[in-house]
Each structure stands twice: as structure tokens, then as C-alpha cells.
Design a protein around this motif. Structure first.
Motif, PDB file in Angstrom:
ATOM      1  N   ALA A 169      48.422  -3.318  36.433  1.00 21.17           N
ATOM      2  CA  ALA A 169      49.075  -2.951  37.510  1.00 21.17           C
ATOM      3  C   ALA A 169      48.636  -3.792  37.754  1.00 21.17           C
ATOM      4  O   ALA A 169      49.741  -4.778  38.826  1.00 21.17           O
ATOM      5  N   GLU A 170      47.145  -4.501  37.487  1.00 17.36           N
ATOM      6  CA  GLU A 170      46.884  -5.512  39.030  1.00 17.36           C
ATOM      7  C   GLU A 170      47.109  -6.942  38.261  1.00 17.36           C
ATOM      8  O   GLU A 170      46.962  -7.618  39.008  1.00 17.36           O
ATOM      9  N   GLY A 174      52.116 -14.542  34.417  1.00 16.49           N
ATOM     10  CA  GLY A 174      52.158 -13.269  33.978  1.00 16.49           C
ATOM     11  C   GLY A 174      50.884 -12.856  32.778  1.00 16.49           C
ATOM     12  O   GLY A 174      50.188 -11.884  32.883  1.00 16.49           O
ATOM     13  N   VAL A 175      51.370 -13.601  31.013  1.00 11.55           N
ATOM     14  CA  VAL A 175      50.749 -13.231  30.448  1.00 11.55           C
ATOM     15  C   VAL A 175      48.530 -14.167  31.164  1.00 11.55           C
ATOM     16  O   VAL A 175      48.041 -13.806  30.206  1.00 11.55           O
ATOM     17  N   GLY A 176      49.045 -15.040  31.488  1.00 12.84           N
ATOM     18  CA  GLY A 176      47.547 -15.486  31.425  1.00 12.84           C
ATOM     19  C   GLY A 176      46.835 -14.613  32.329  1.00 12.84           C
ATOM     20  O   GLY A 176      45.113 -14.325  32.563  1.00 12.84           O
ATOM     21  N   ILE A 188      37.052 -18.429  32.381  1.00 18.18           N
ATOM     22  CA  ILE A 188      37.557 -19.507  33.365  1.00 18.18           C
ATOM     23  C   ILE A 188      38.951 -20.222  33.175  1.00 18.18           C
ATOM     24  O   ILE A 188      39.410 -19.532  32.223  1.00 18.18           O
ATOM     25  N   ALA A 189      39.798 -19.551  34.538  1.00 22.66           N
ATOM     26  CA  ALA A 189      40.871 -19.781  34.470  1.00 22.66           C
ATOM     27  C   ALA A 189      41.637 -20.783  35.208  1.00 22.66           C
ATOM     28  O   ALA A 189      41.244 -21.421  36.130  1.00 22.66           O
ATOM     29  N   GLU A 197      43.917 -18.387  42.499  1.00 15.75           N
ATOM     30  CA  GLU A 197      43.383 -17.344  44.174  1.00 15.75           C
ATOM     31  C   GLU A 197      43.474 -15.619  43.264  1.00 15.75           C
ATOM     32  O   GLU A 197      42.746 -15.118  43.053  1.00 15.75           O
ATOM     33  N   ARG A 198      45.124 -15.625  42.771  1.00  9.66           N
ATOM     34  CA  ARG A 198      44.965 -14.334  42.329  1.00  9.66           C
ATOM     35  C   ARG A 198      44.112 -13.504  40.462  1.00  9.66           C
ATOM     36  O   ARG A 198      43.456 -13.283  40.727  1.00  9.66           O
ATOM     37  N   ALA A 199      43.777 -14.877  40.006  1.00 12.22           N
ATOM     38  CA  ALA A 199      42.878 -15.244  38.806  1.00 12.22           C
ATOM     39  C   ALA A 199      41.043 -15.251  39.304  1.00 12.22           C
ATOM     40  O   ALA A 199      40.760 -14.015  38.774  1.00 12.22           O
ATOM     41  N   ALA A 200      40.736 -15.349  41.068  1.00 11.56           N
ATOM     42  CA  ALA A 200      39.748 -15.773  40.872  1.00 11.56           C
ATOM     43  C   ALA A 200      39.500 -14.059  41.276  1.00 11.56           C
ATOM     44  O   ALA A 200      38.412 -12.743  41.026  1.00 11.56           O
ATOM     45  N   ALA A 201      40.674 -13.293  41.958  1.00 11.49           N
ATOM     46  CA  ALA A 201      40.304 -12.261  42.297  1.00 11.49           C
ATOM     47  C   ALA A 201      40.202 -10.717  41.290  1.00 11.49           C
ATOM     48  O   ALA A 201      39.879 -10.520  41.180  1.00 11.49           O
ATOM     49  N   LEU A 202      40.266 -11.668  39.854  1.00 15.23           N
ATOM     50  CA  LEU A 202      40.738 -10.097  38.706  1.00 15.23           C
ATOM     51  C   LEU A 202      39.639 -11.113  38.076  1.00 15.23           C
ATOM     52  O   LEU A 202      39.247 -10.439  37.380  1.00 15.23           O
ATOM     53  N   GLY A 203      37.959 -11.731  38.741  1.00 11.82           N
ATOM     54  CA  GLY A 203      36.958 -12.214  38.089  1.00 11.82           C
ATOM     55  C   GLY A 203      36.435 -13.604  37.307  1.00 11.82           C
ATOM     56  O   GLY A 203      35.707 -13.643  36.302  1.00 11.82           O
TER      57      GLY A 203
END
Length: 343
Positions: free
Chosen positions: A310-311, A176-178, A193-194, A203-209
């Protein structure tokens, strides 16, 4: 009122009936509409935090409506939509007078030193200091994370890491924090970079940019290669010896490391390469929550759509699901993003 309580550290939490609290003279009672299920709640449940007394009601990130007001409260009324940071500040110590309420020397914390928000009502003391009015455009579920995960990420990057557009930010840990840190960094115009071990989280981090990398022994060197010399800002959003060391190792000269993830129990004393800290003039920065005074700008960005908390939400659950959700944190998460209970 209903509340989730545990009587022993690590025992299965249960739903109990407790008296509805009364408002202190300088505080309010908030009817909880949403509360987050955070890794810090898990640490408290496991007995990793010596501020917790048993029996205990967990929960420290919440939103709701004011249901009772103390006689000395002037800024809030019954029915107001509100949230609050997880640090309840005294309002009078040196740090509070300077606006640094997140490091108040007489702080209290719901879900740790006080009964928390895994309940249908929670008390906020010193309400005129600690309570934050919630704009109608911001939903209760997304607001729940503003007091801890999203607010923590915002403070970590802006107040502590001093992130600037065009800089590289390396985020270690995509819970959640990351994920909130990824969102805040992208909104600031940074390149991100995540790093995580979970394919779903990456995959979720990539979707966020974010550009994503799996956690491994050579990840710091890989970050240096991708960024052309290292990150300007690194954030350990997980909290372990491995992630803190890799995050510091990913920095370029004069980079800033921000430690957000809690380092507890066997992970409490990481080995930081102080020789490189000196030679490359690295900055080692701690970050703890968010100051009340930072909410106005953050909420303006949320209302304007520049920030999208929300994302960072992975799933929503009901009140009755809270005990199982806390217990499930003993195991690797099957999905990604923060869990929010909506009442």
C-alpha cells in the motif's frame, strides 16, 4: 460492461459498452475491483508492443472477485477474492512444469495479447494455474499492484538478484516498480540507494527508507563512494540506455544487475561495458513479472506486515478517470507512486 478502449495507437482512450465476457471451460471471469495504471500500459497504447491488436482494452494488473467459472475449473468458485500475475501461463510447457510460469513459452497477457483490466470484467484462462486467492487482510487496491509492479520487484530482488540482508541495492527509477523495489529491499534488510530525476519521487523513496541521489553523469561514481565500493545489486526499474548503463556502472566486483524496466523503441539497444562485465565477473540478469508459485510467501509477508505494498500507491482514482490517467503519462508525473483505479 463498461471498458476503456482505444482504436488507434496514441488516440485518446474512451469508455465504451462491451458484452460481458463468458468464462472459458478452463477459466473464470473476474469482476474487477481495482486495476493499476502502469507504464507498460502506456507503451502498449503508444504502439511500442507488437503483440497488441486494435481496437484494444488495456490493463494488466488487477484484483477482484470471481463472477463466473468454467466447467473444468476446480480450485475457485464464484465470490472468491482473487488476483493474478500479468503473465497467464499455459501450465504444461517445460517452463511451467519447472515452476517458471513467468516465462511460459505459450503465455498470454491481459492488456496486451488479451483484453485487459480497464474494464468491469476480465477473463483469466487456465484459472487453476494462474489465479491467486487473495487473503481477506489484503485490500483490492494494494493487491492490484501484486500482479505487476510489486510482484515484479519481489521476483527481481529475491528470485533473480538474490538479495541478502546487509547488502547494498541501487535502484534506478522511482516510479511504481522502483518504489516497490525499495520497499522489498528494505524489508529484506538491505541498504538501499534510490536514483531518479524527480524530487517528488526521491522524497517518497527516502520516506520508504532509501538514501537518495539525483540522476546525473557521475551518479555511478557517487554510488561507489556512498557504498564503499559499489552496490551488490543494481536494478534498472525505469528502462533506458542511461539508467541501465548507470546501474551496471554502480556495481562492485561480482555484483548482480537486474534489468526490469522495458527498453523499447529508440532505447532498445543499450551499450553495456562488457569488458568490465568480464573483468569484474558481473552478472547481467533479466527479470519478467513473478511466478505464480512465489505468491504464497509474498502474501504471507504482506499479511504479517513485513511487506507493505500500500505504501507504493501514490493516488487512487475512479473508473471514469482511467482514460485521462493513461493519457497523462505522456507528461512527467506531478506526484510519486503508482496510480490505482478502484471501482
Amino acid at each position: 460492461m463498461r471498458a476503456v478502449r482505444y482504436d488507434r495507437f496514441g488516440s485518446m482512450p474512451v469508455i465504451v459498452e462491451l458484452p460481458t465476457p463468458e468464462a472459458p471451460v478452463d477459466g473464470v471471469v473476474v469482476t474487477v475491483r481495482a486495476t493499476g495504471v502502469c507504464r507498460s500500459d502506456w507503451h502498449a497504447w503508444k504502439g511500442h508492443d507488437d503483440s497488441v491488436s486494435l481496437p484494444h482494452v488495456p490493463g494488466h494488473e488487477f484484483s477482484g472477485t470471481v463472477s463466473a467459472v468454467g466447467d473444468d475449473v476446480t480450485g475457485f468458485a464464484v465470490g472468491d477474492r482473487v488476483t493474478a500475475p500479468f503473465v497467464f501461463a499455459c501450465g504444461t510447457c517445460e517452463q511451467c512444469r519447472e515452476g517458471a510460469t513467468q516465462v511460459c513459452t505459450r503465455q498470454q497477457q491481459p492488456g496486451f495479447t488479451l483484453p485487459g483490466s480497464y474494464a468491469e470484467a476480465v477473463v483469466v484462462p487456465h484459472a487453476d494455474v494462474n489465479l491467486v486467492a487473495l487473503p481477506d487482510e489484503v485490500g483490492f487496491a494494494e493487491a492490484a499492484g501484486l500482479g505487476c509492479r510489486f510482484g515484479t520487484a519481489y521476483h527481481a530482488l529475491h528470485a533473480r538478484g538474490r538479495v541478502a540482508a546487509g547488502e547494498w541495492v541501487a535502484v534506478f527509477g522511482c516510479g511504481g516498480v522502483g518504489l516497490s523495489t525499495v520497499l522489498v529491499a528494505v524489508a529484506a534488510g538491505a541498504r538501499v540507494i534510490a536514483v531518479d530525476v524527480s524530487p517528488a519521487a526521491l522524497e517518497r523513496a527516502a520516506a520508504l527508507g532509501a538514501t537518495t541521489l539525483p540522476m546525473g553523469e557521475d551518479v555511478a561514481a557517487t554510488v561507489h563512494g556512498v557504498t564503499g565500493g559499489g552496490a551488490h545489486v543494481s536494478v534498472d526499474a525505469y528502462g533506458s540506455r542511461a539508467t541501465s548503463l548507470a546501474a551496471v556502472g554502480s556495481l562492485r566486483p561480482r555484483g548482480r544487475h537486474v534489468q526490469v524496466g522495458l527498453l523499447l523503441d529508440d532505447e532498445a539497444v543499450p551499450v553495456i561495458p562488457m569488458g568490465r562485465v568480464i573483468a569484474d565477473e558481473l552478472e547481467m540478469l533479466g527479470s519478467h513479472g513473478i511466478a505464480v508459485g512465489e505468491y504464497a510467501v509474498m502474501l504471507d509477508d504482506v499479511v504479517a506486515g513485513r511487506l507493505r505494498p500500500a505504501e507504493s500507491i501514490g493516488r487512487t482514482i475512479g473508473f471514469g478517470d482511467l482514460p485521462d490517467a493513461l493519457e497523462a503519462m505522456d507528461r512527467p508525473a506531478p506526484g510519486s507512486g503508482m496510480t490505482v483505479a478502484v471501482f
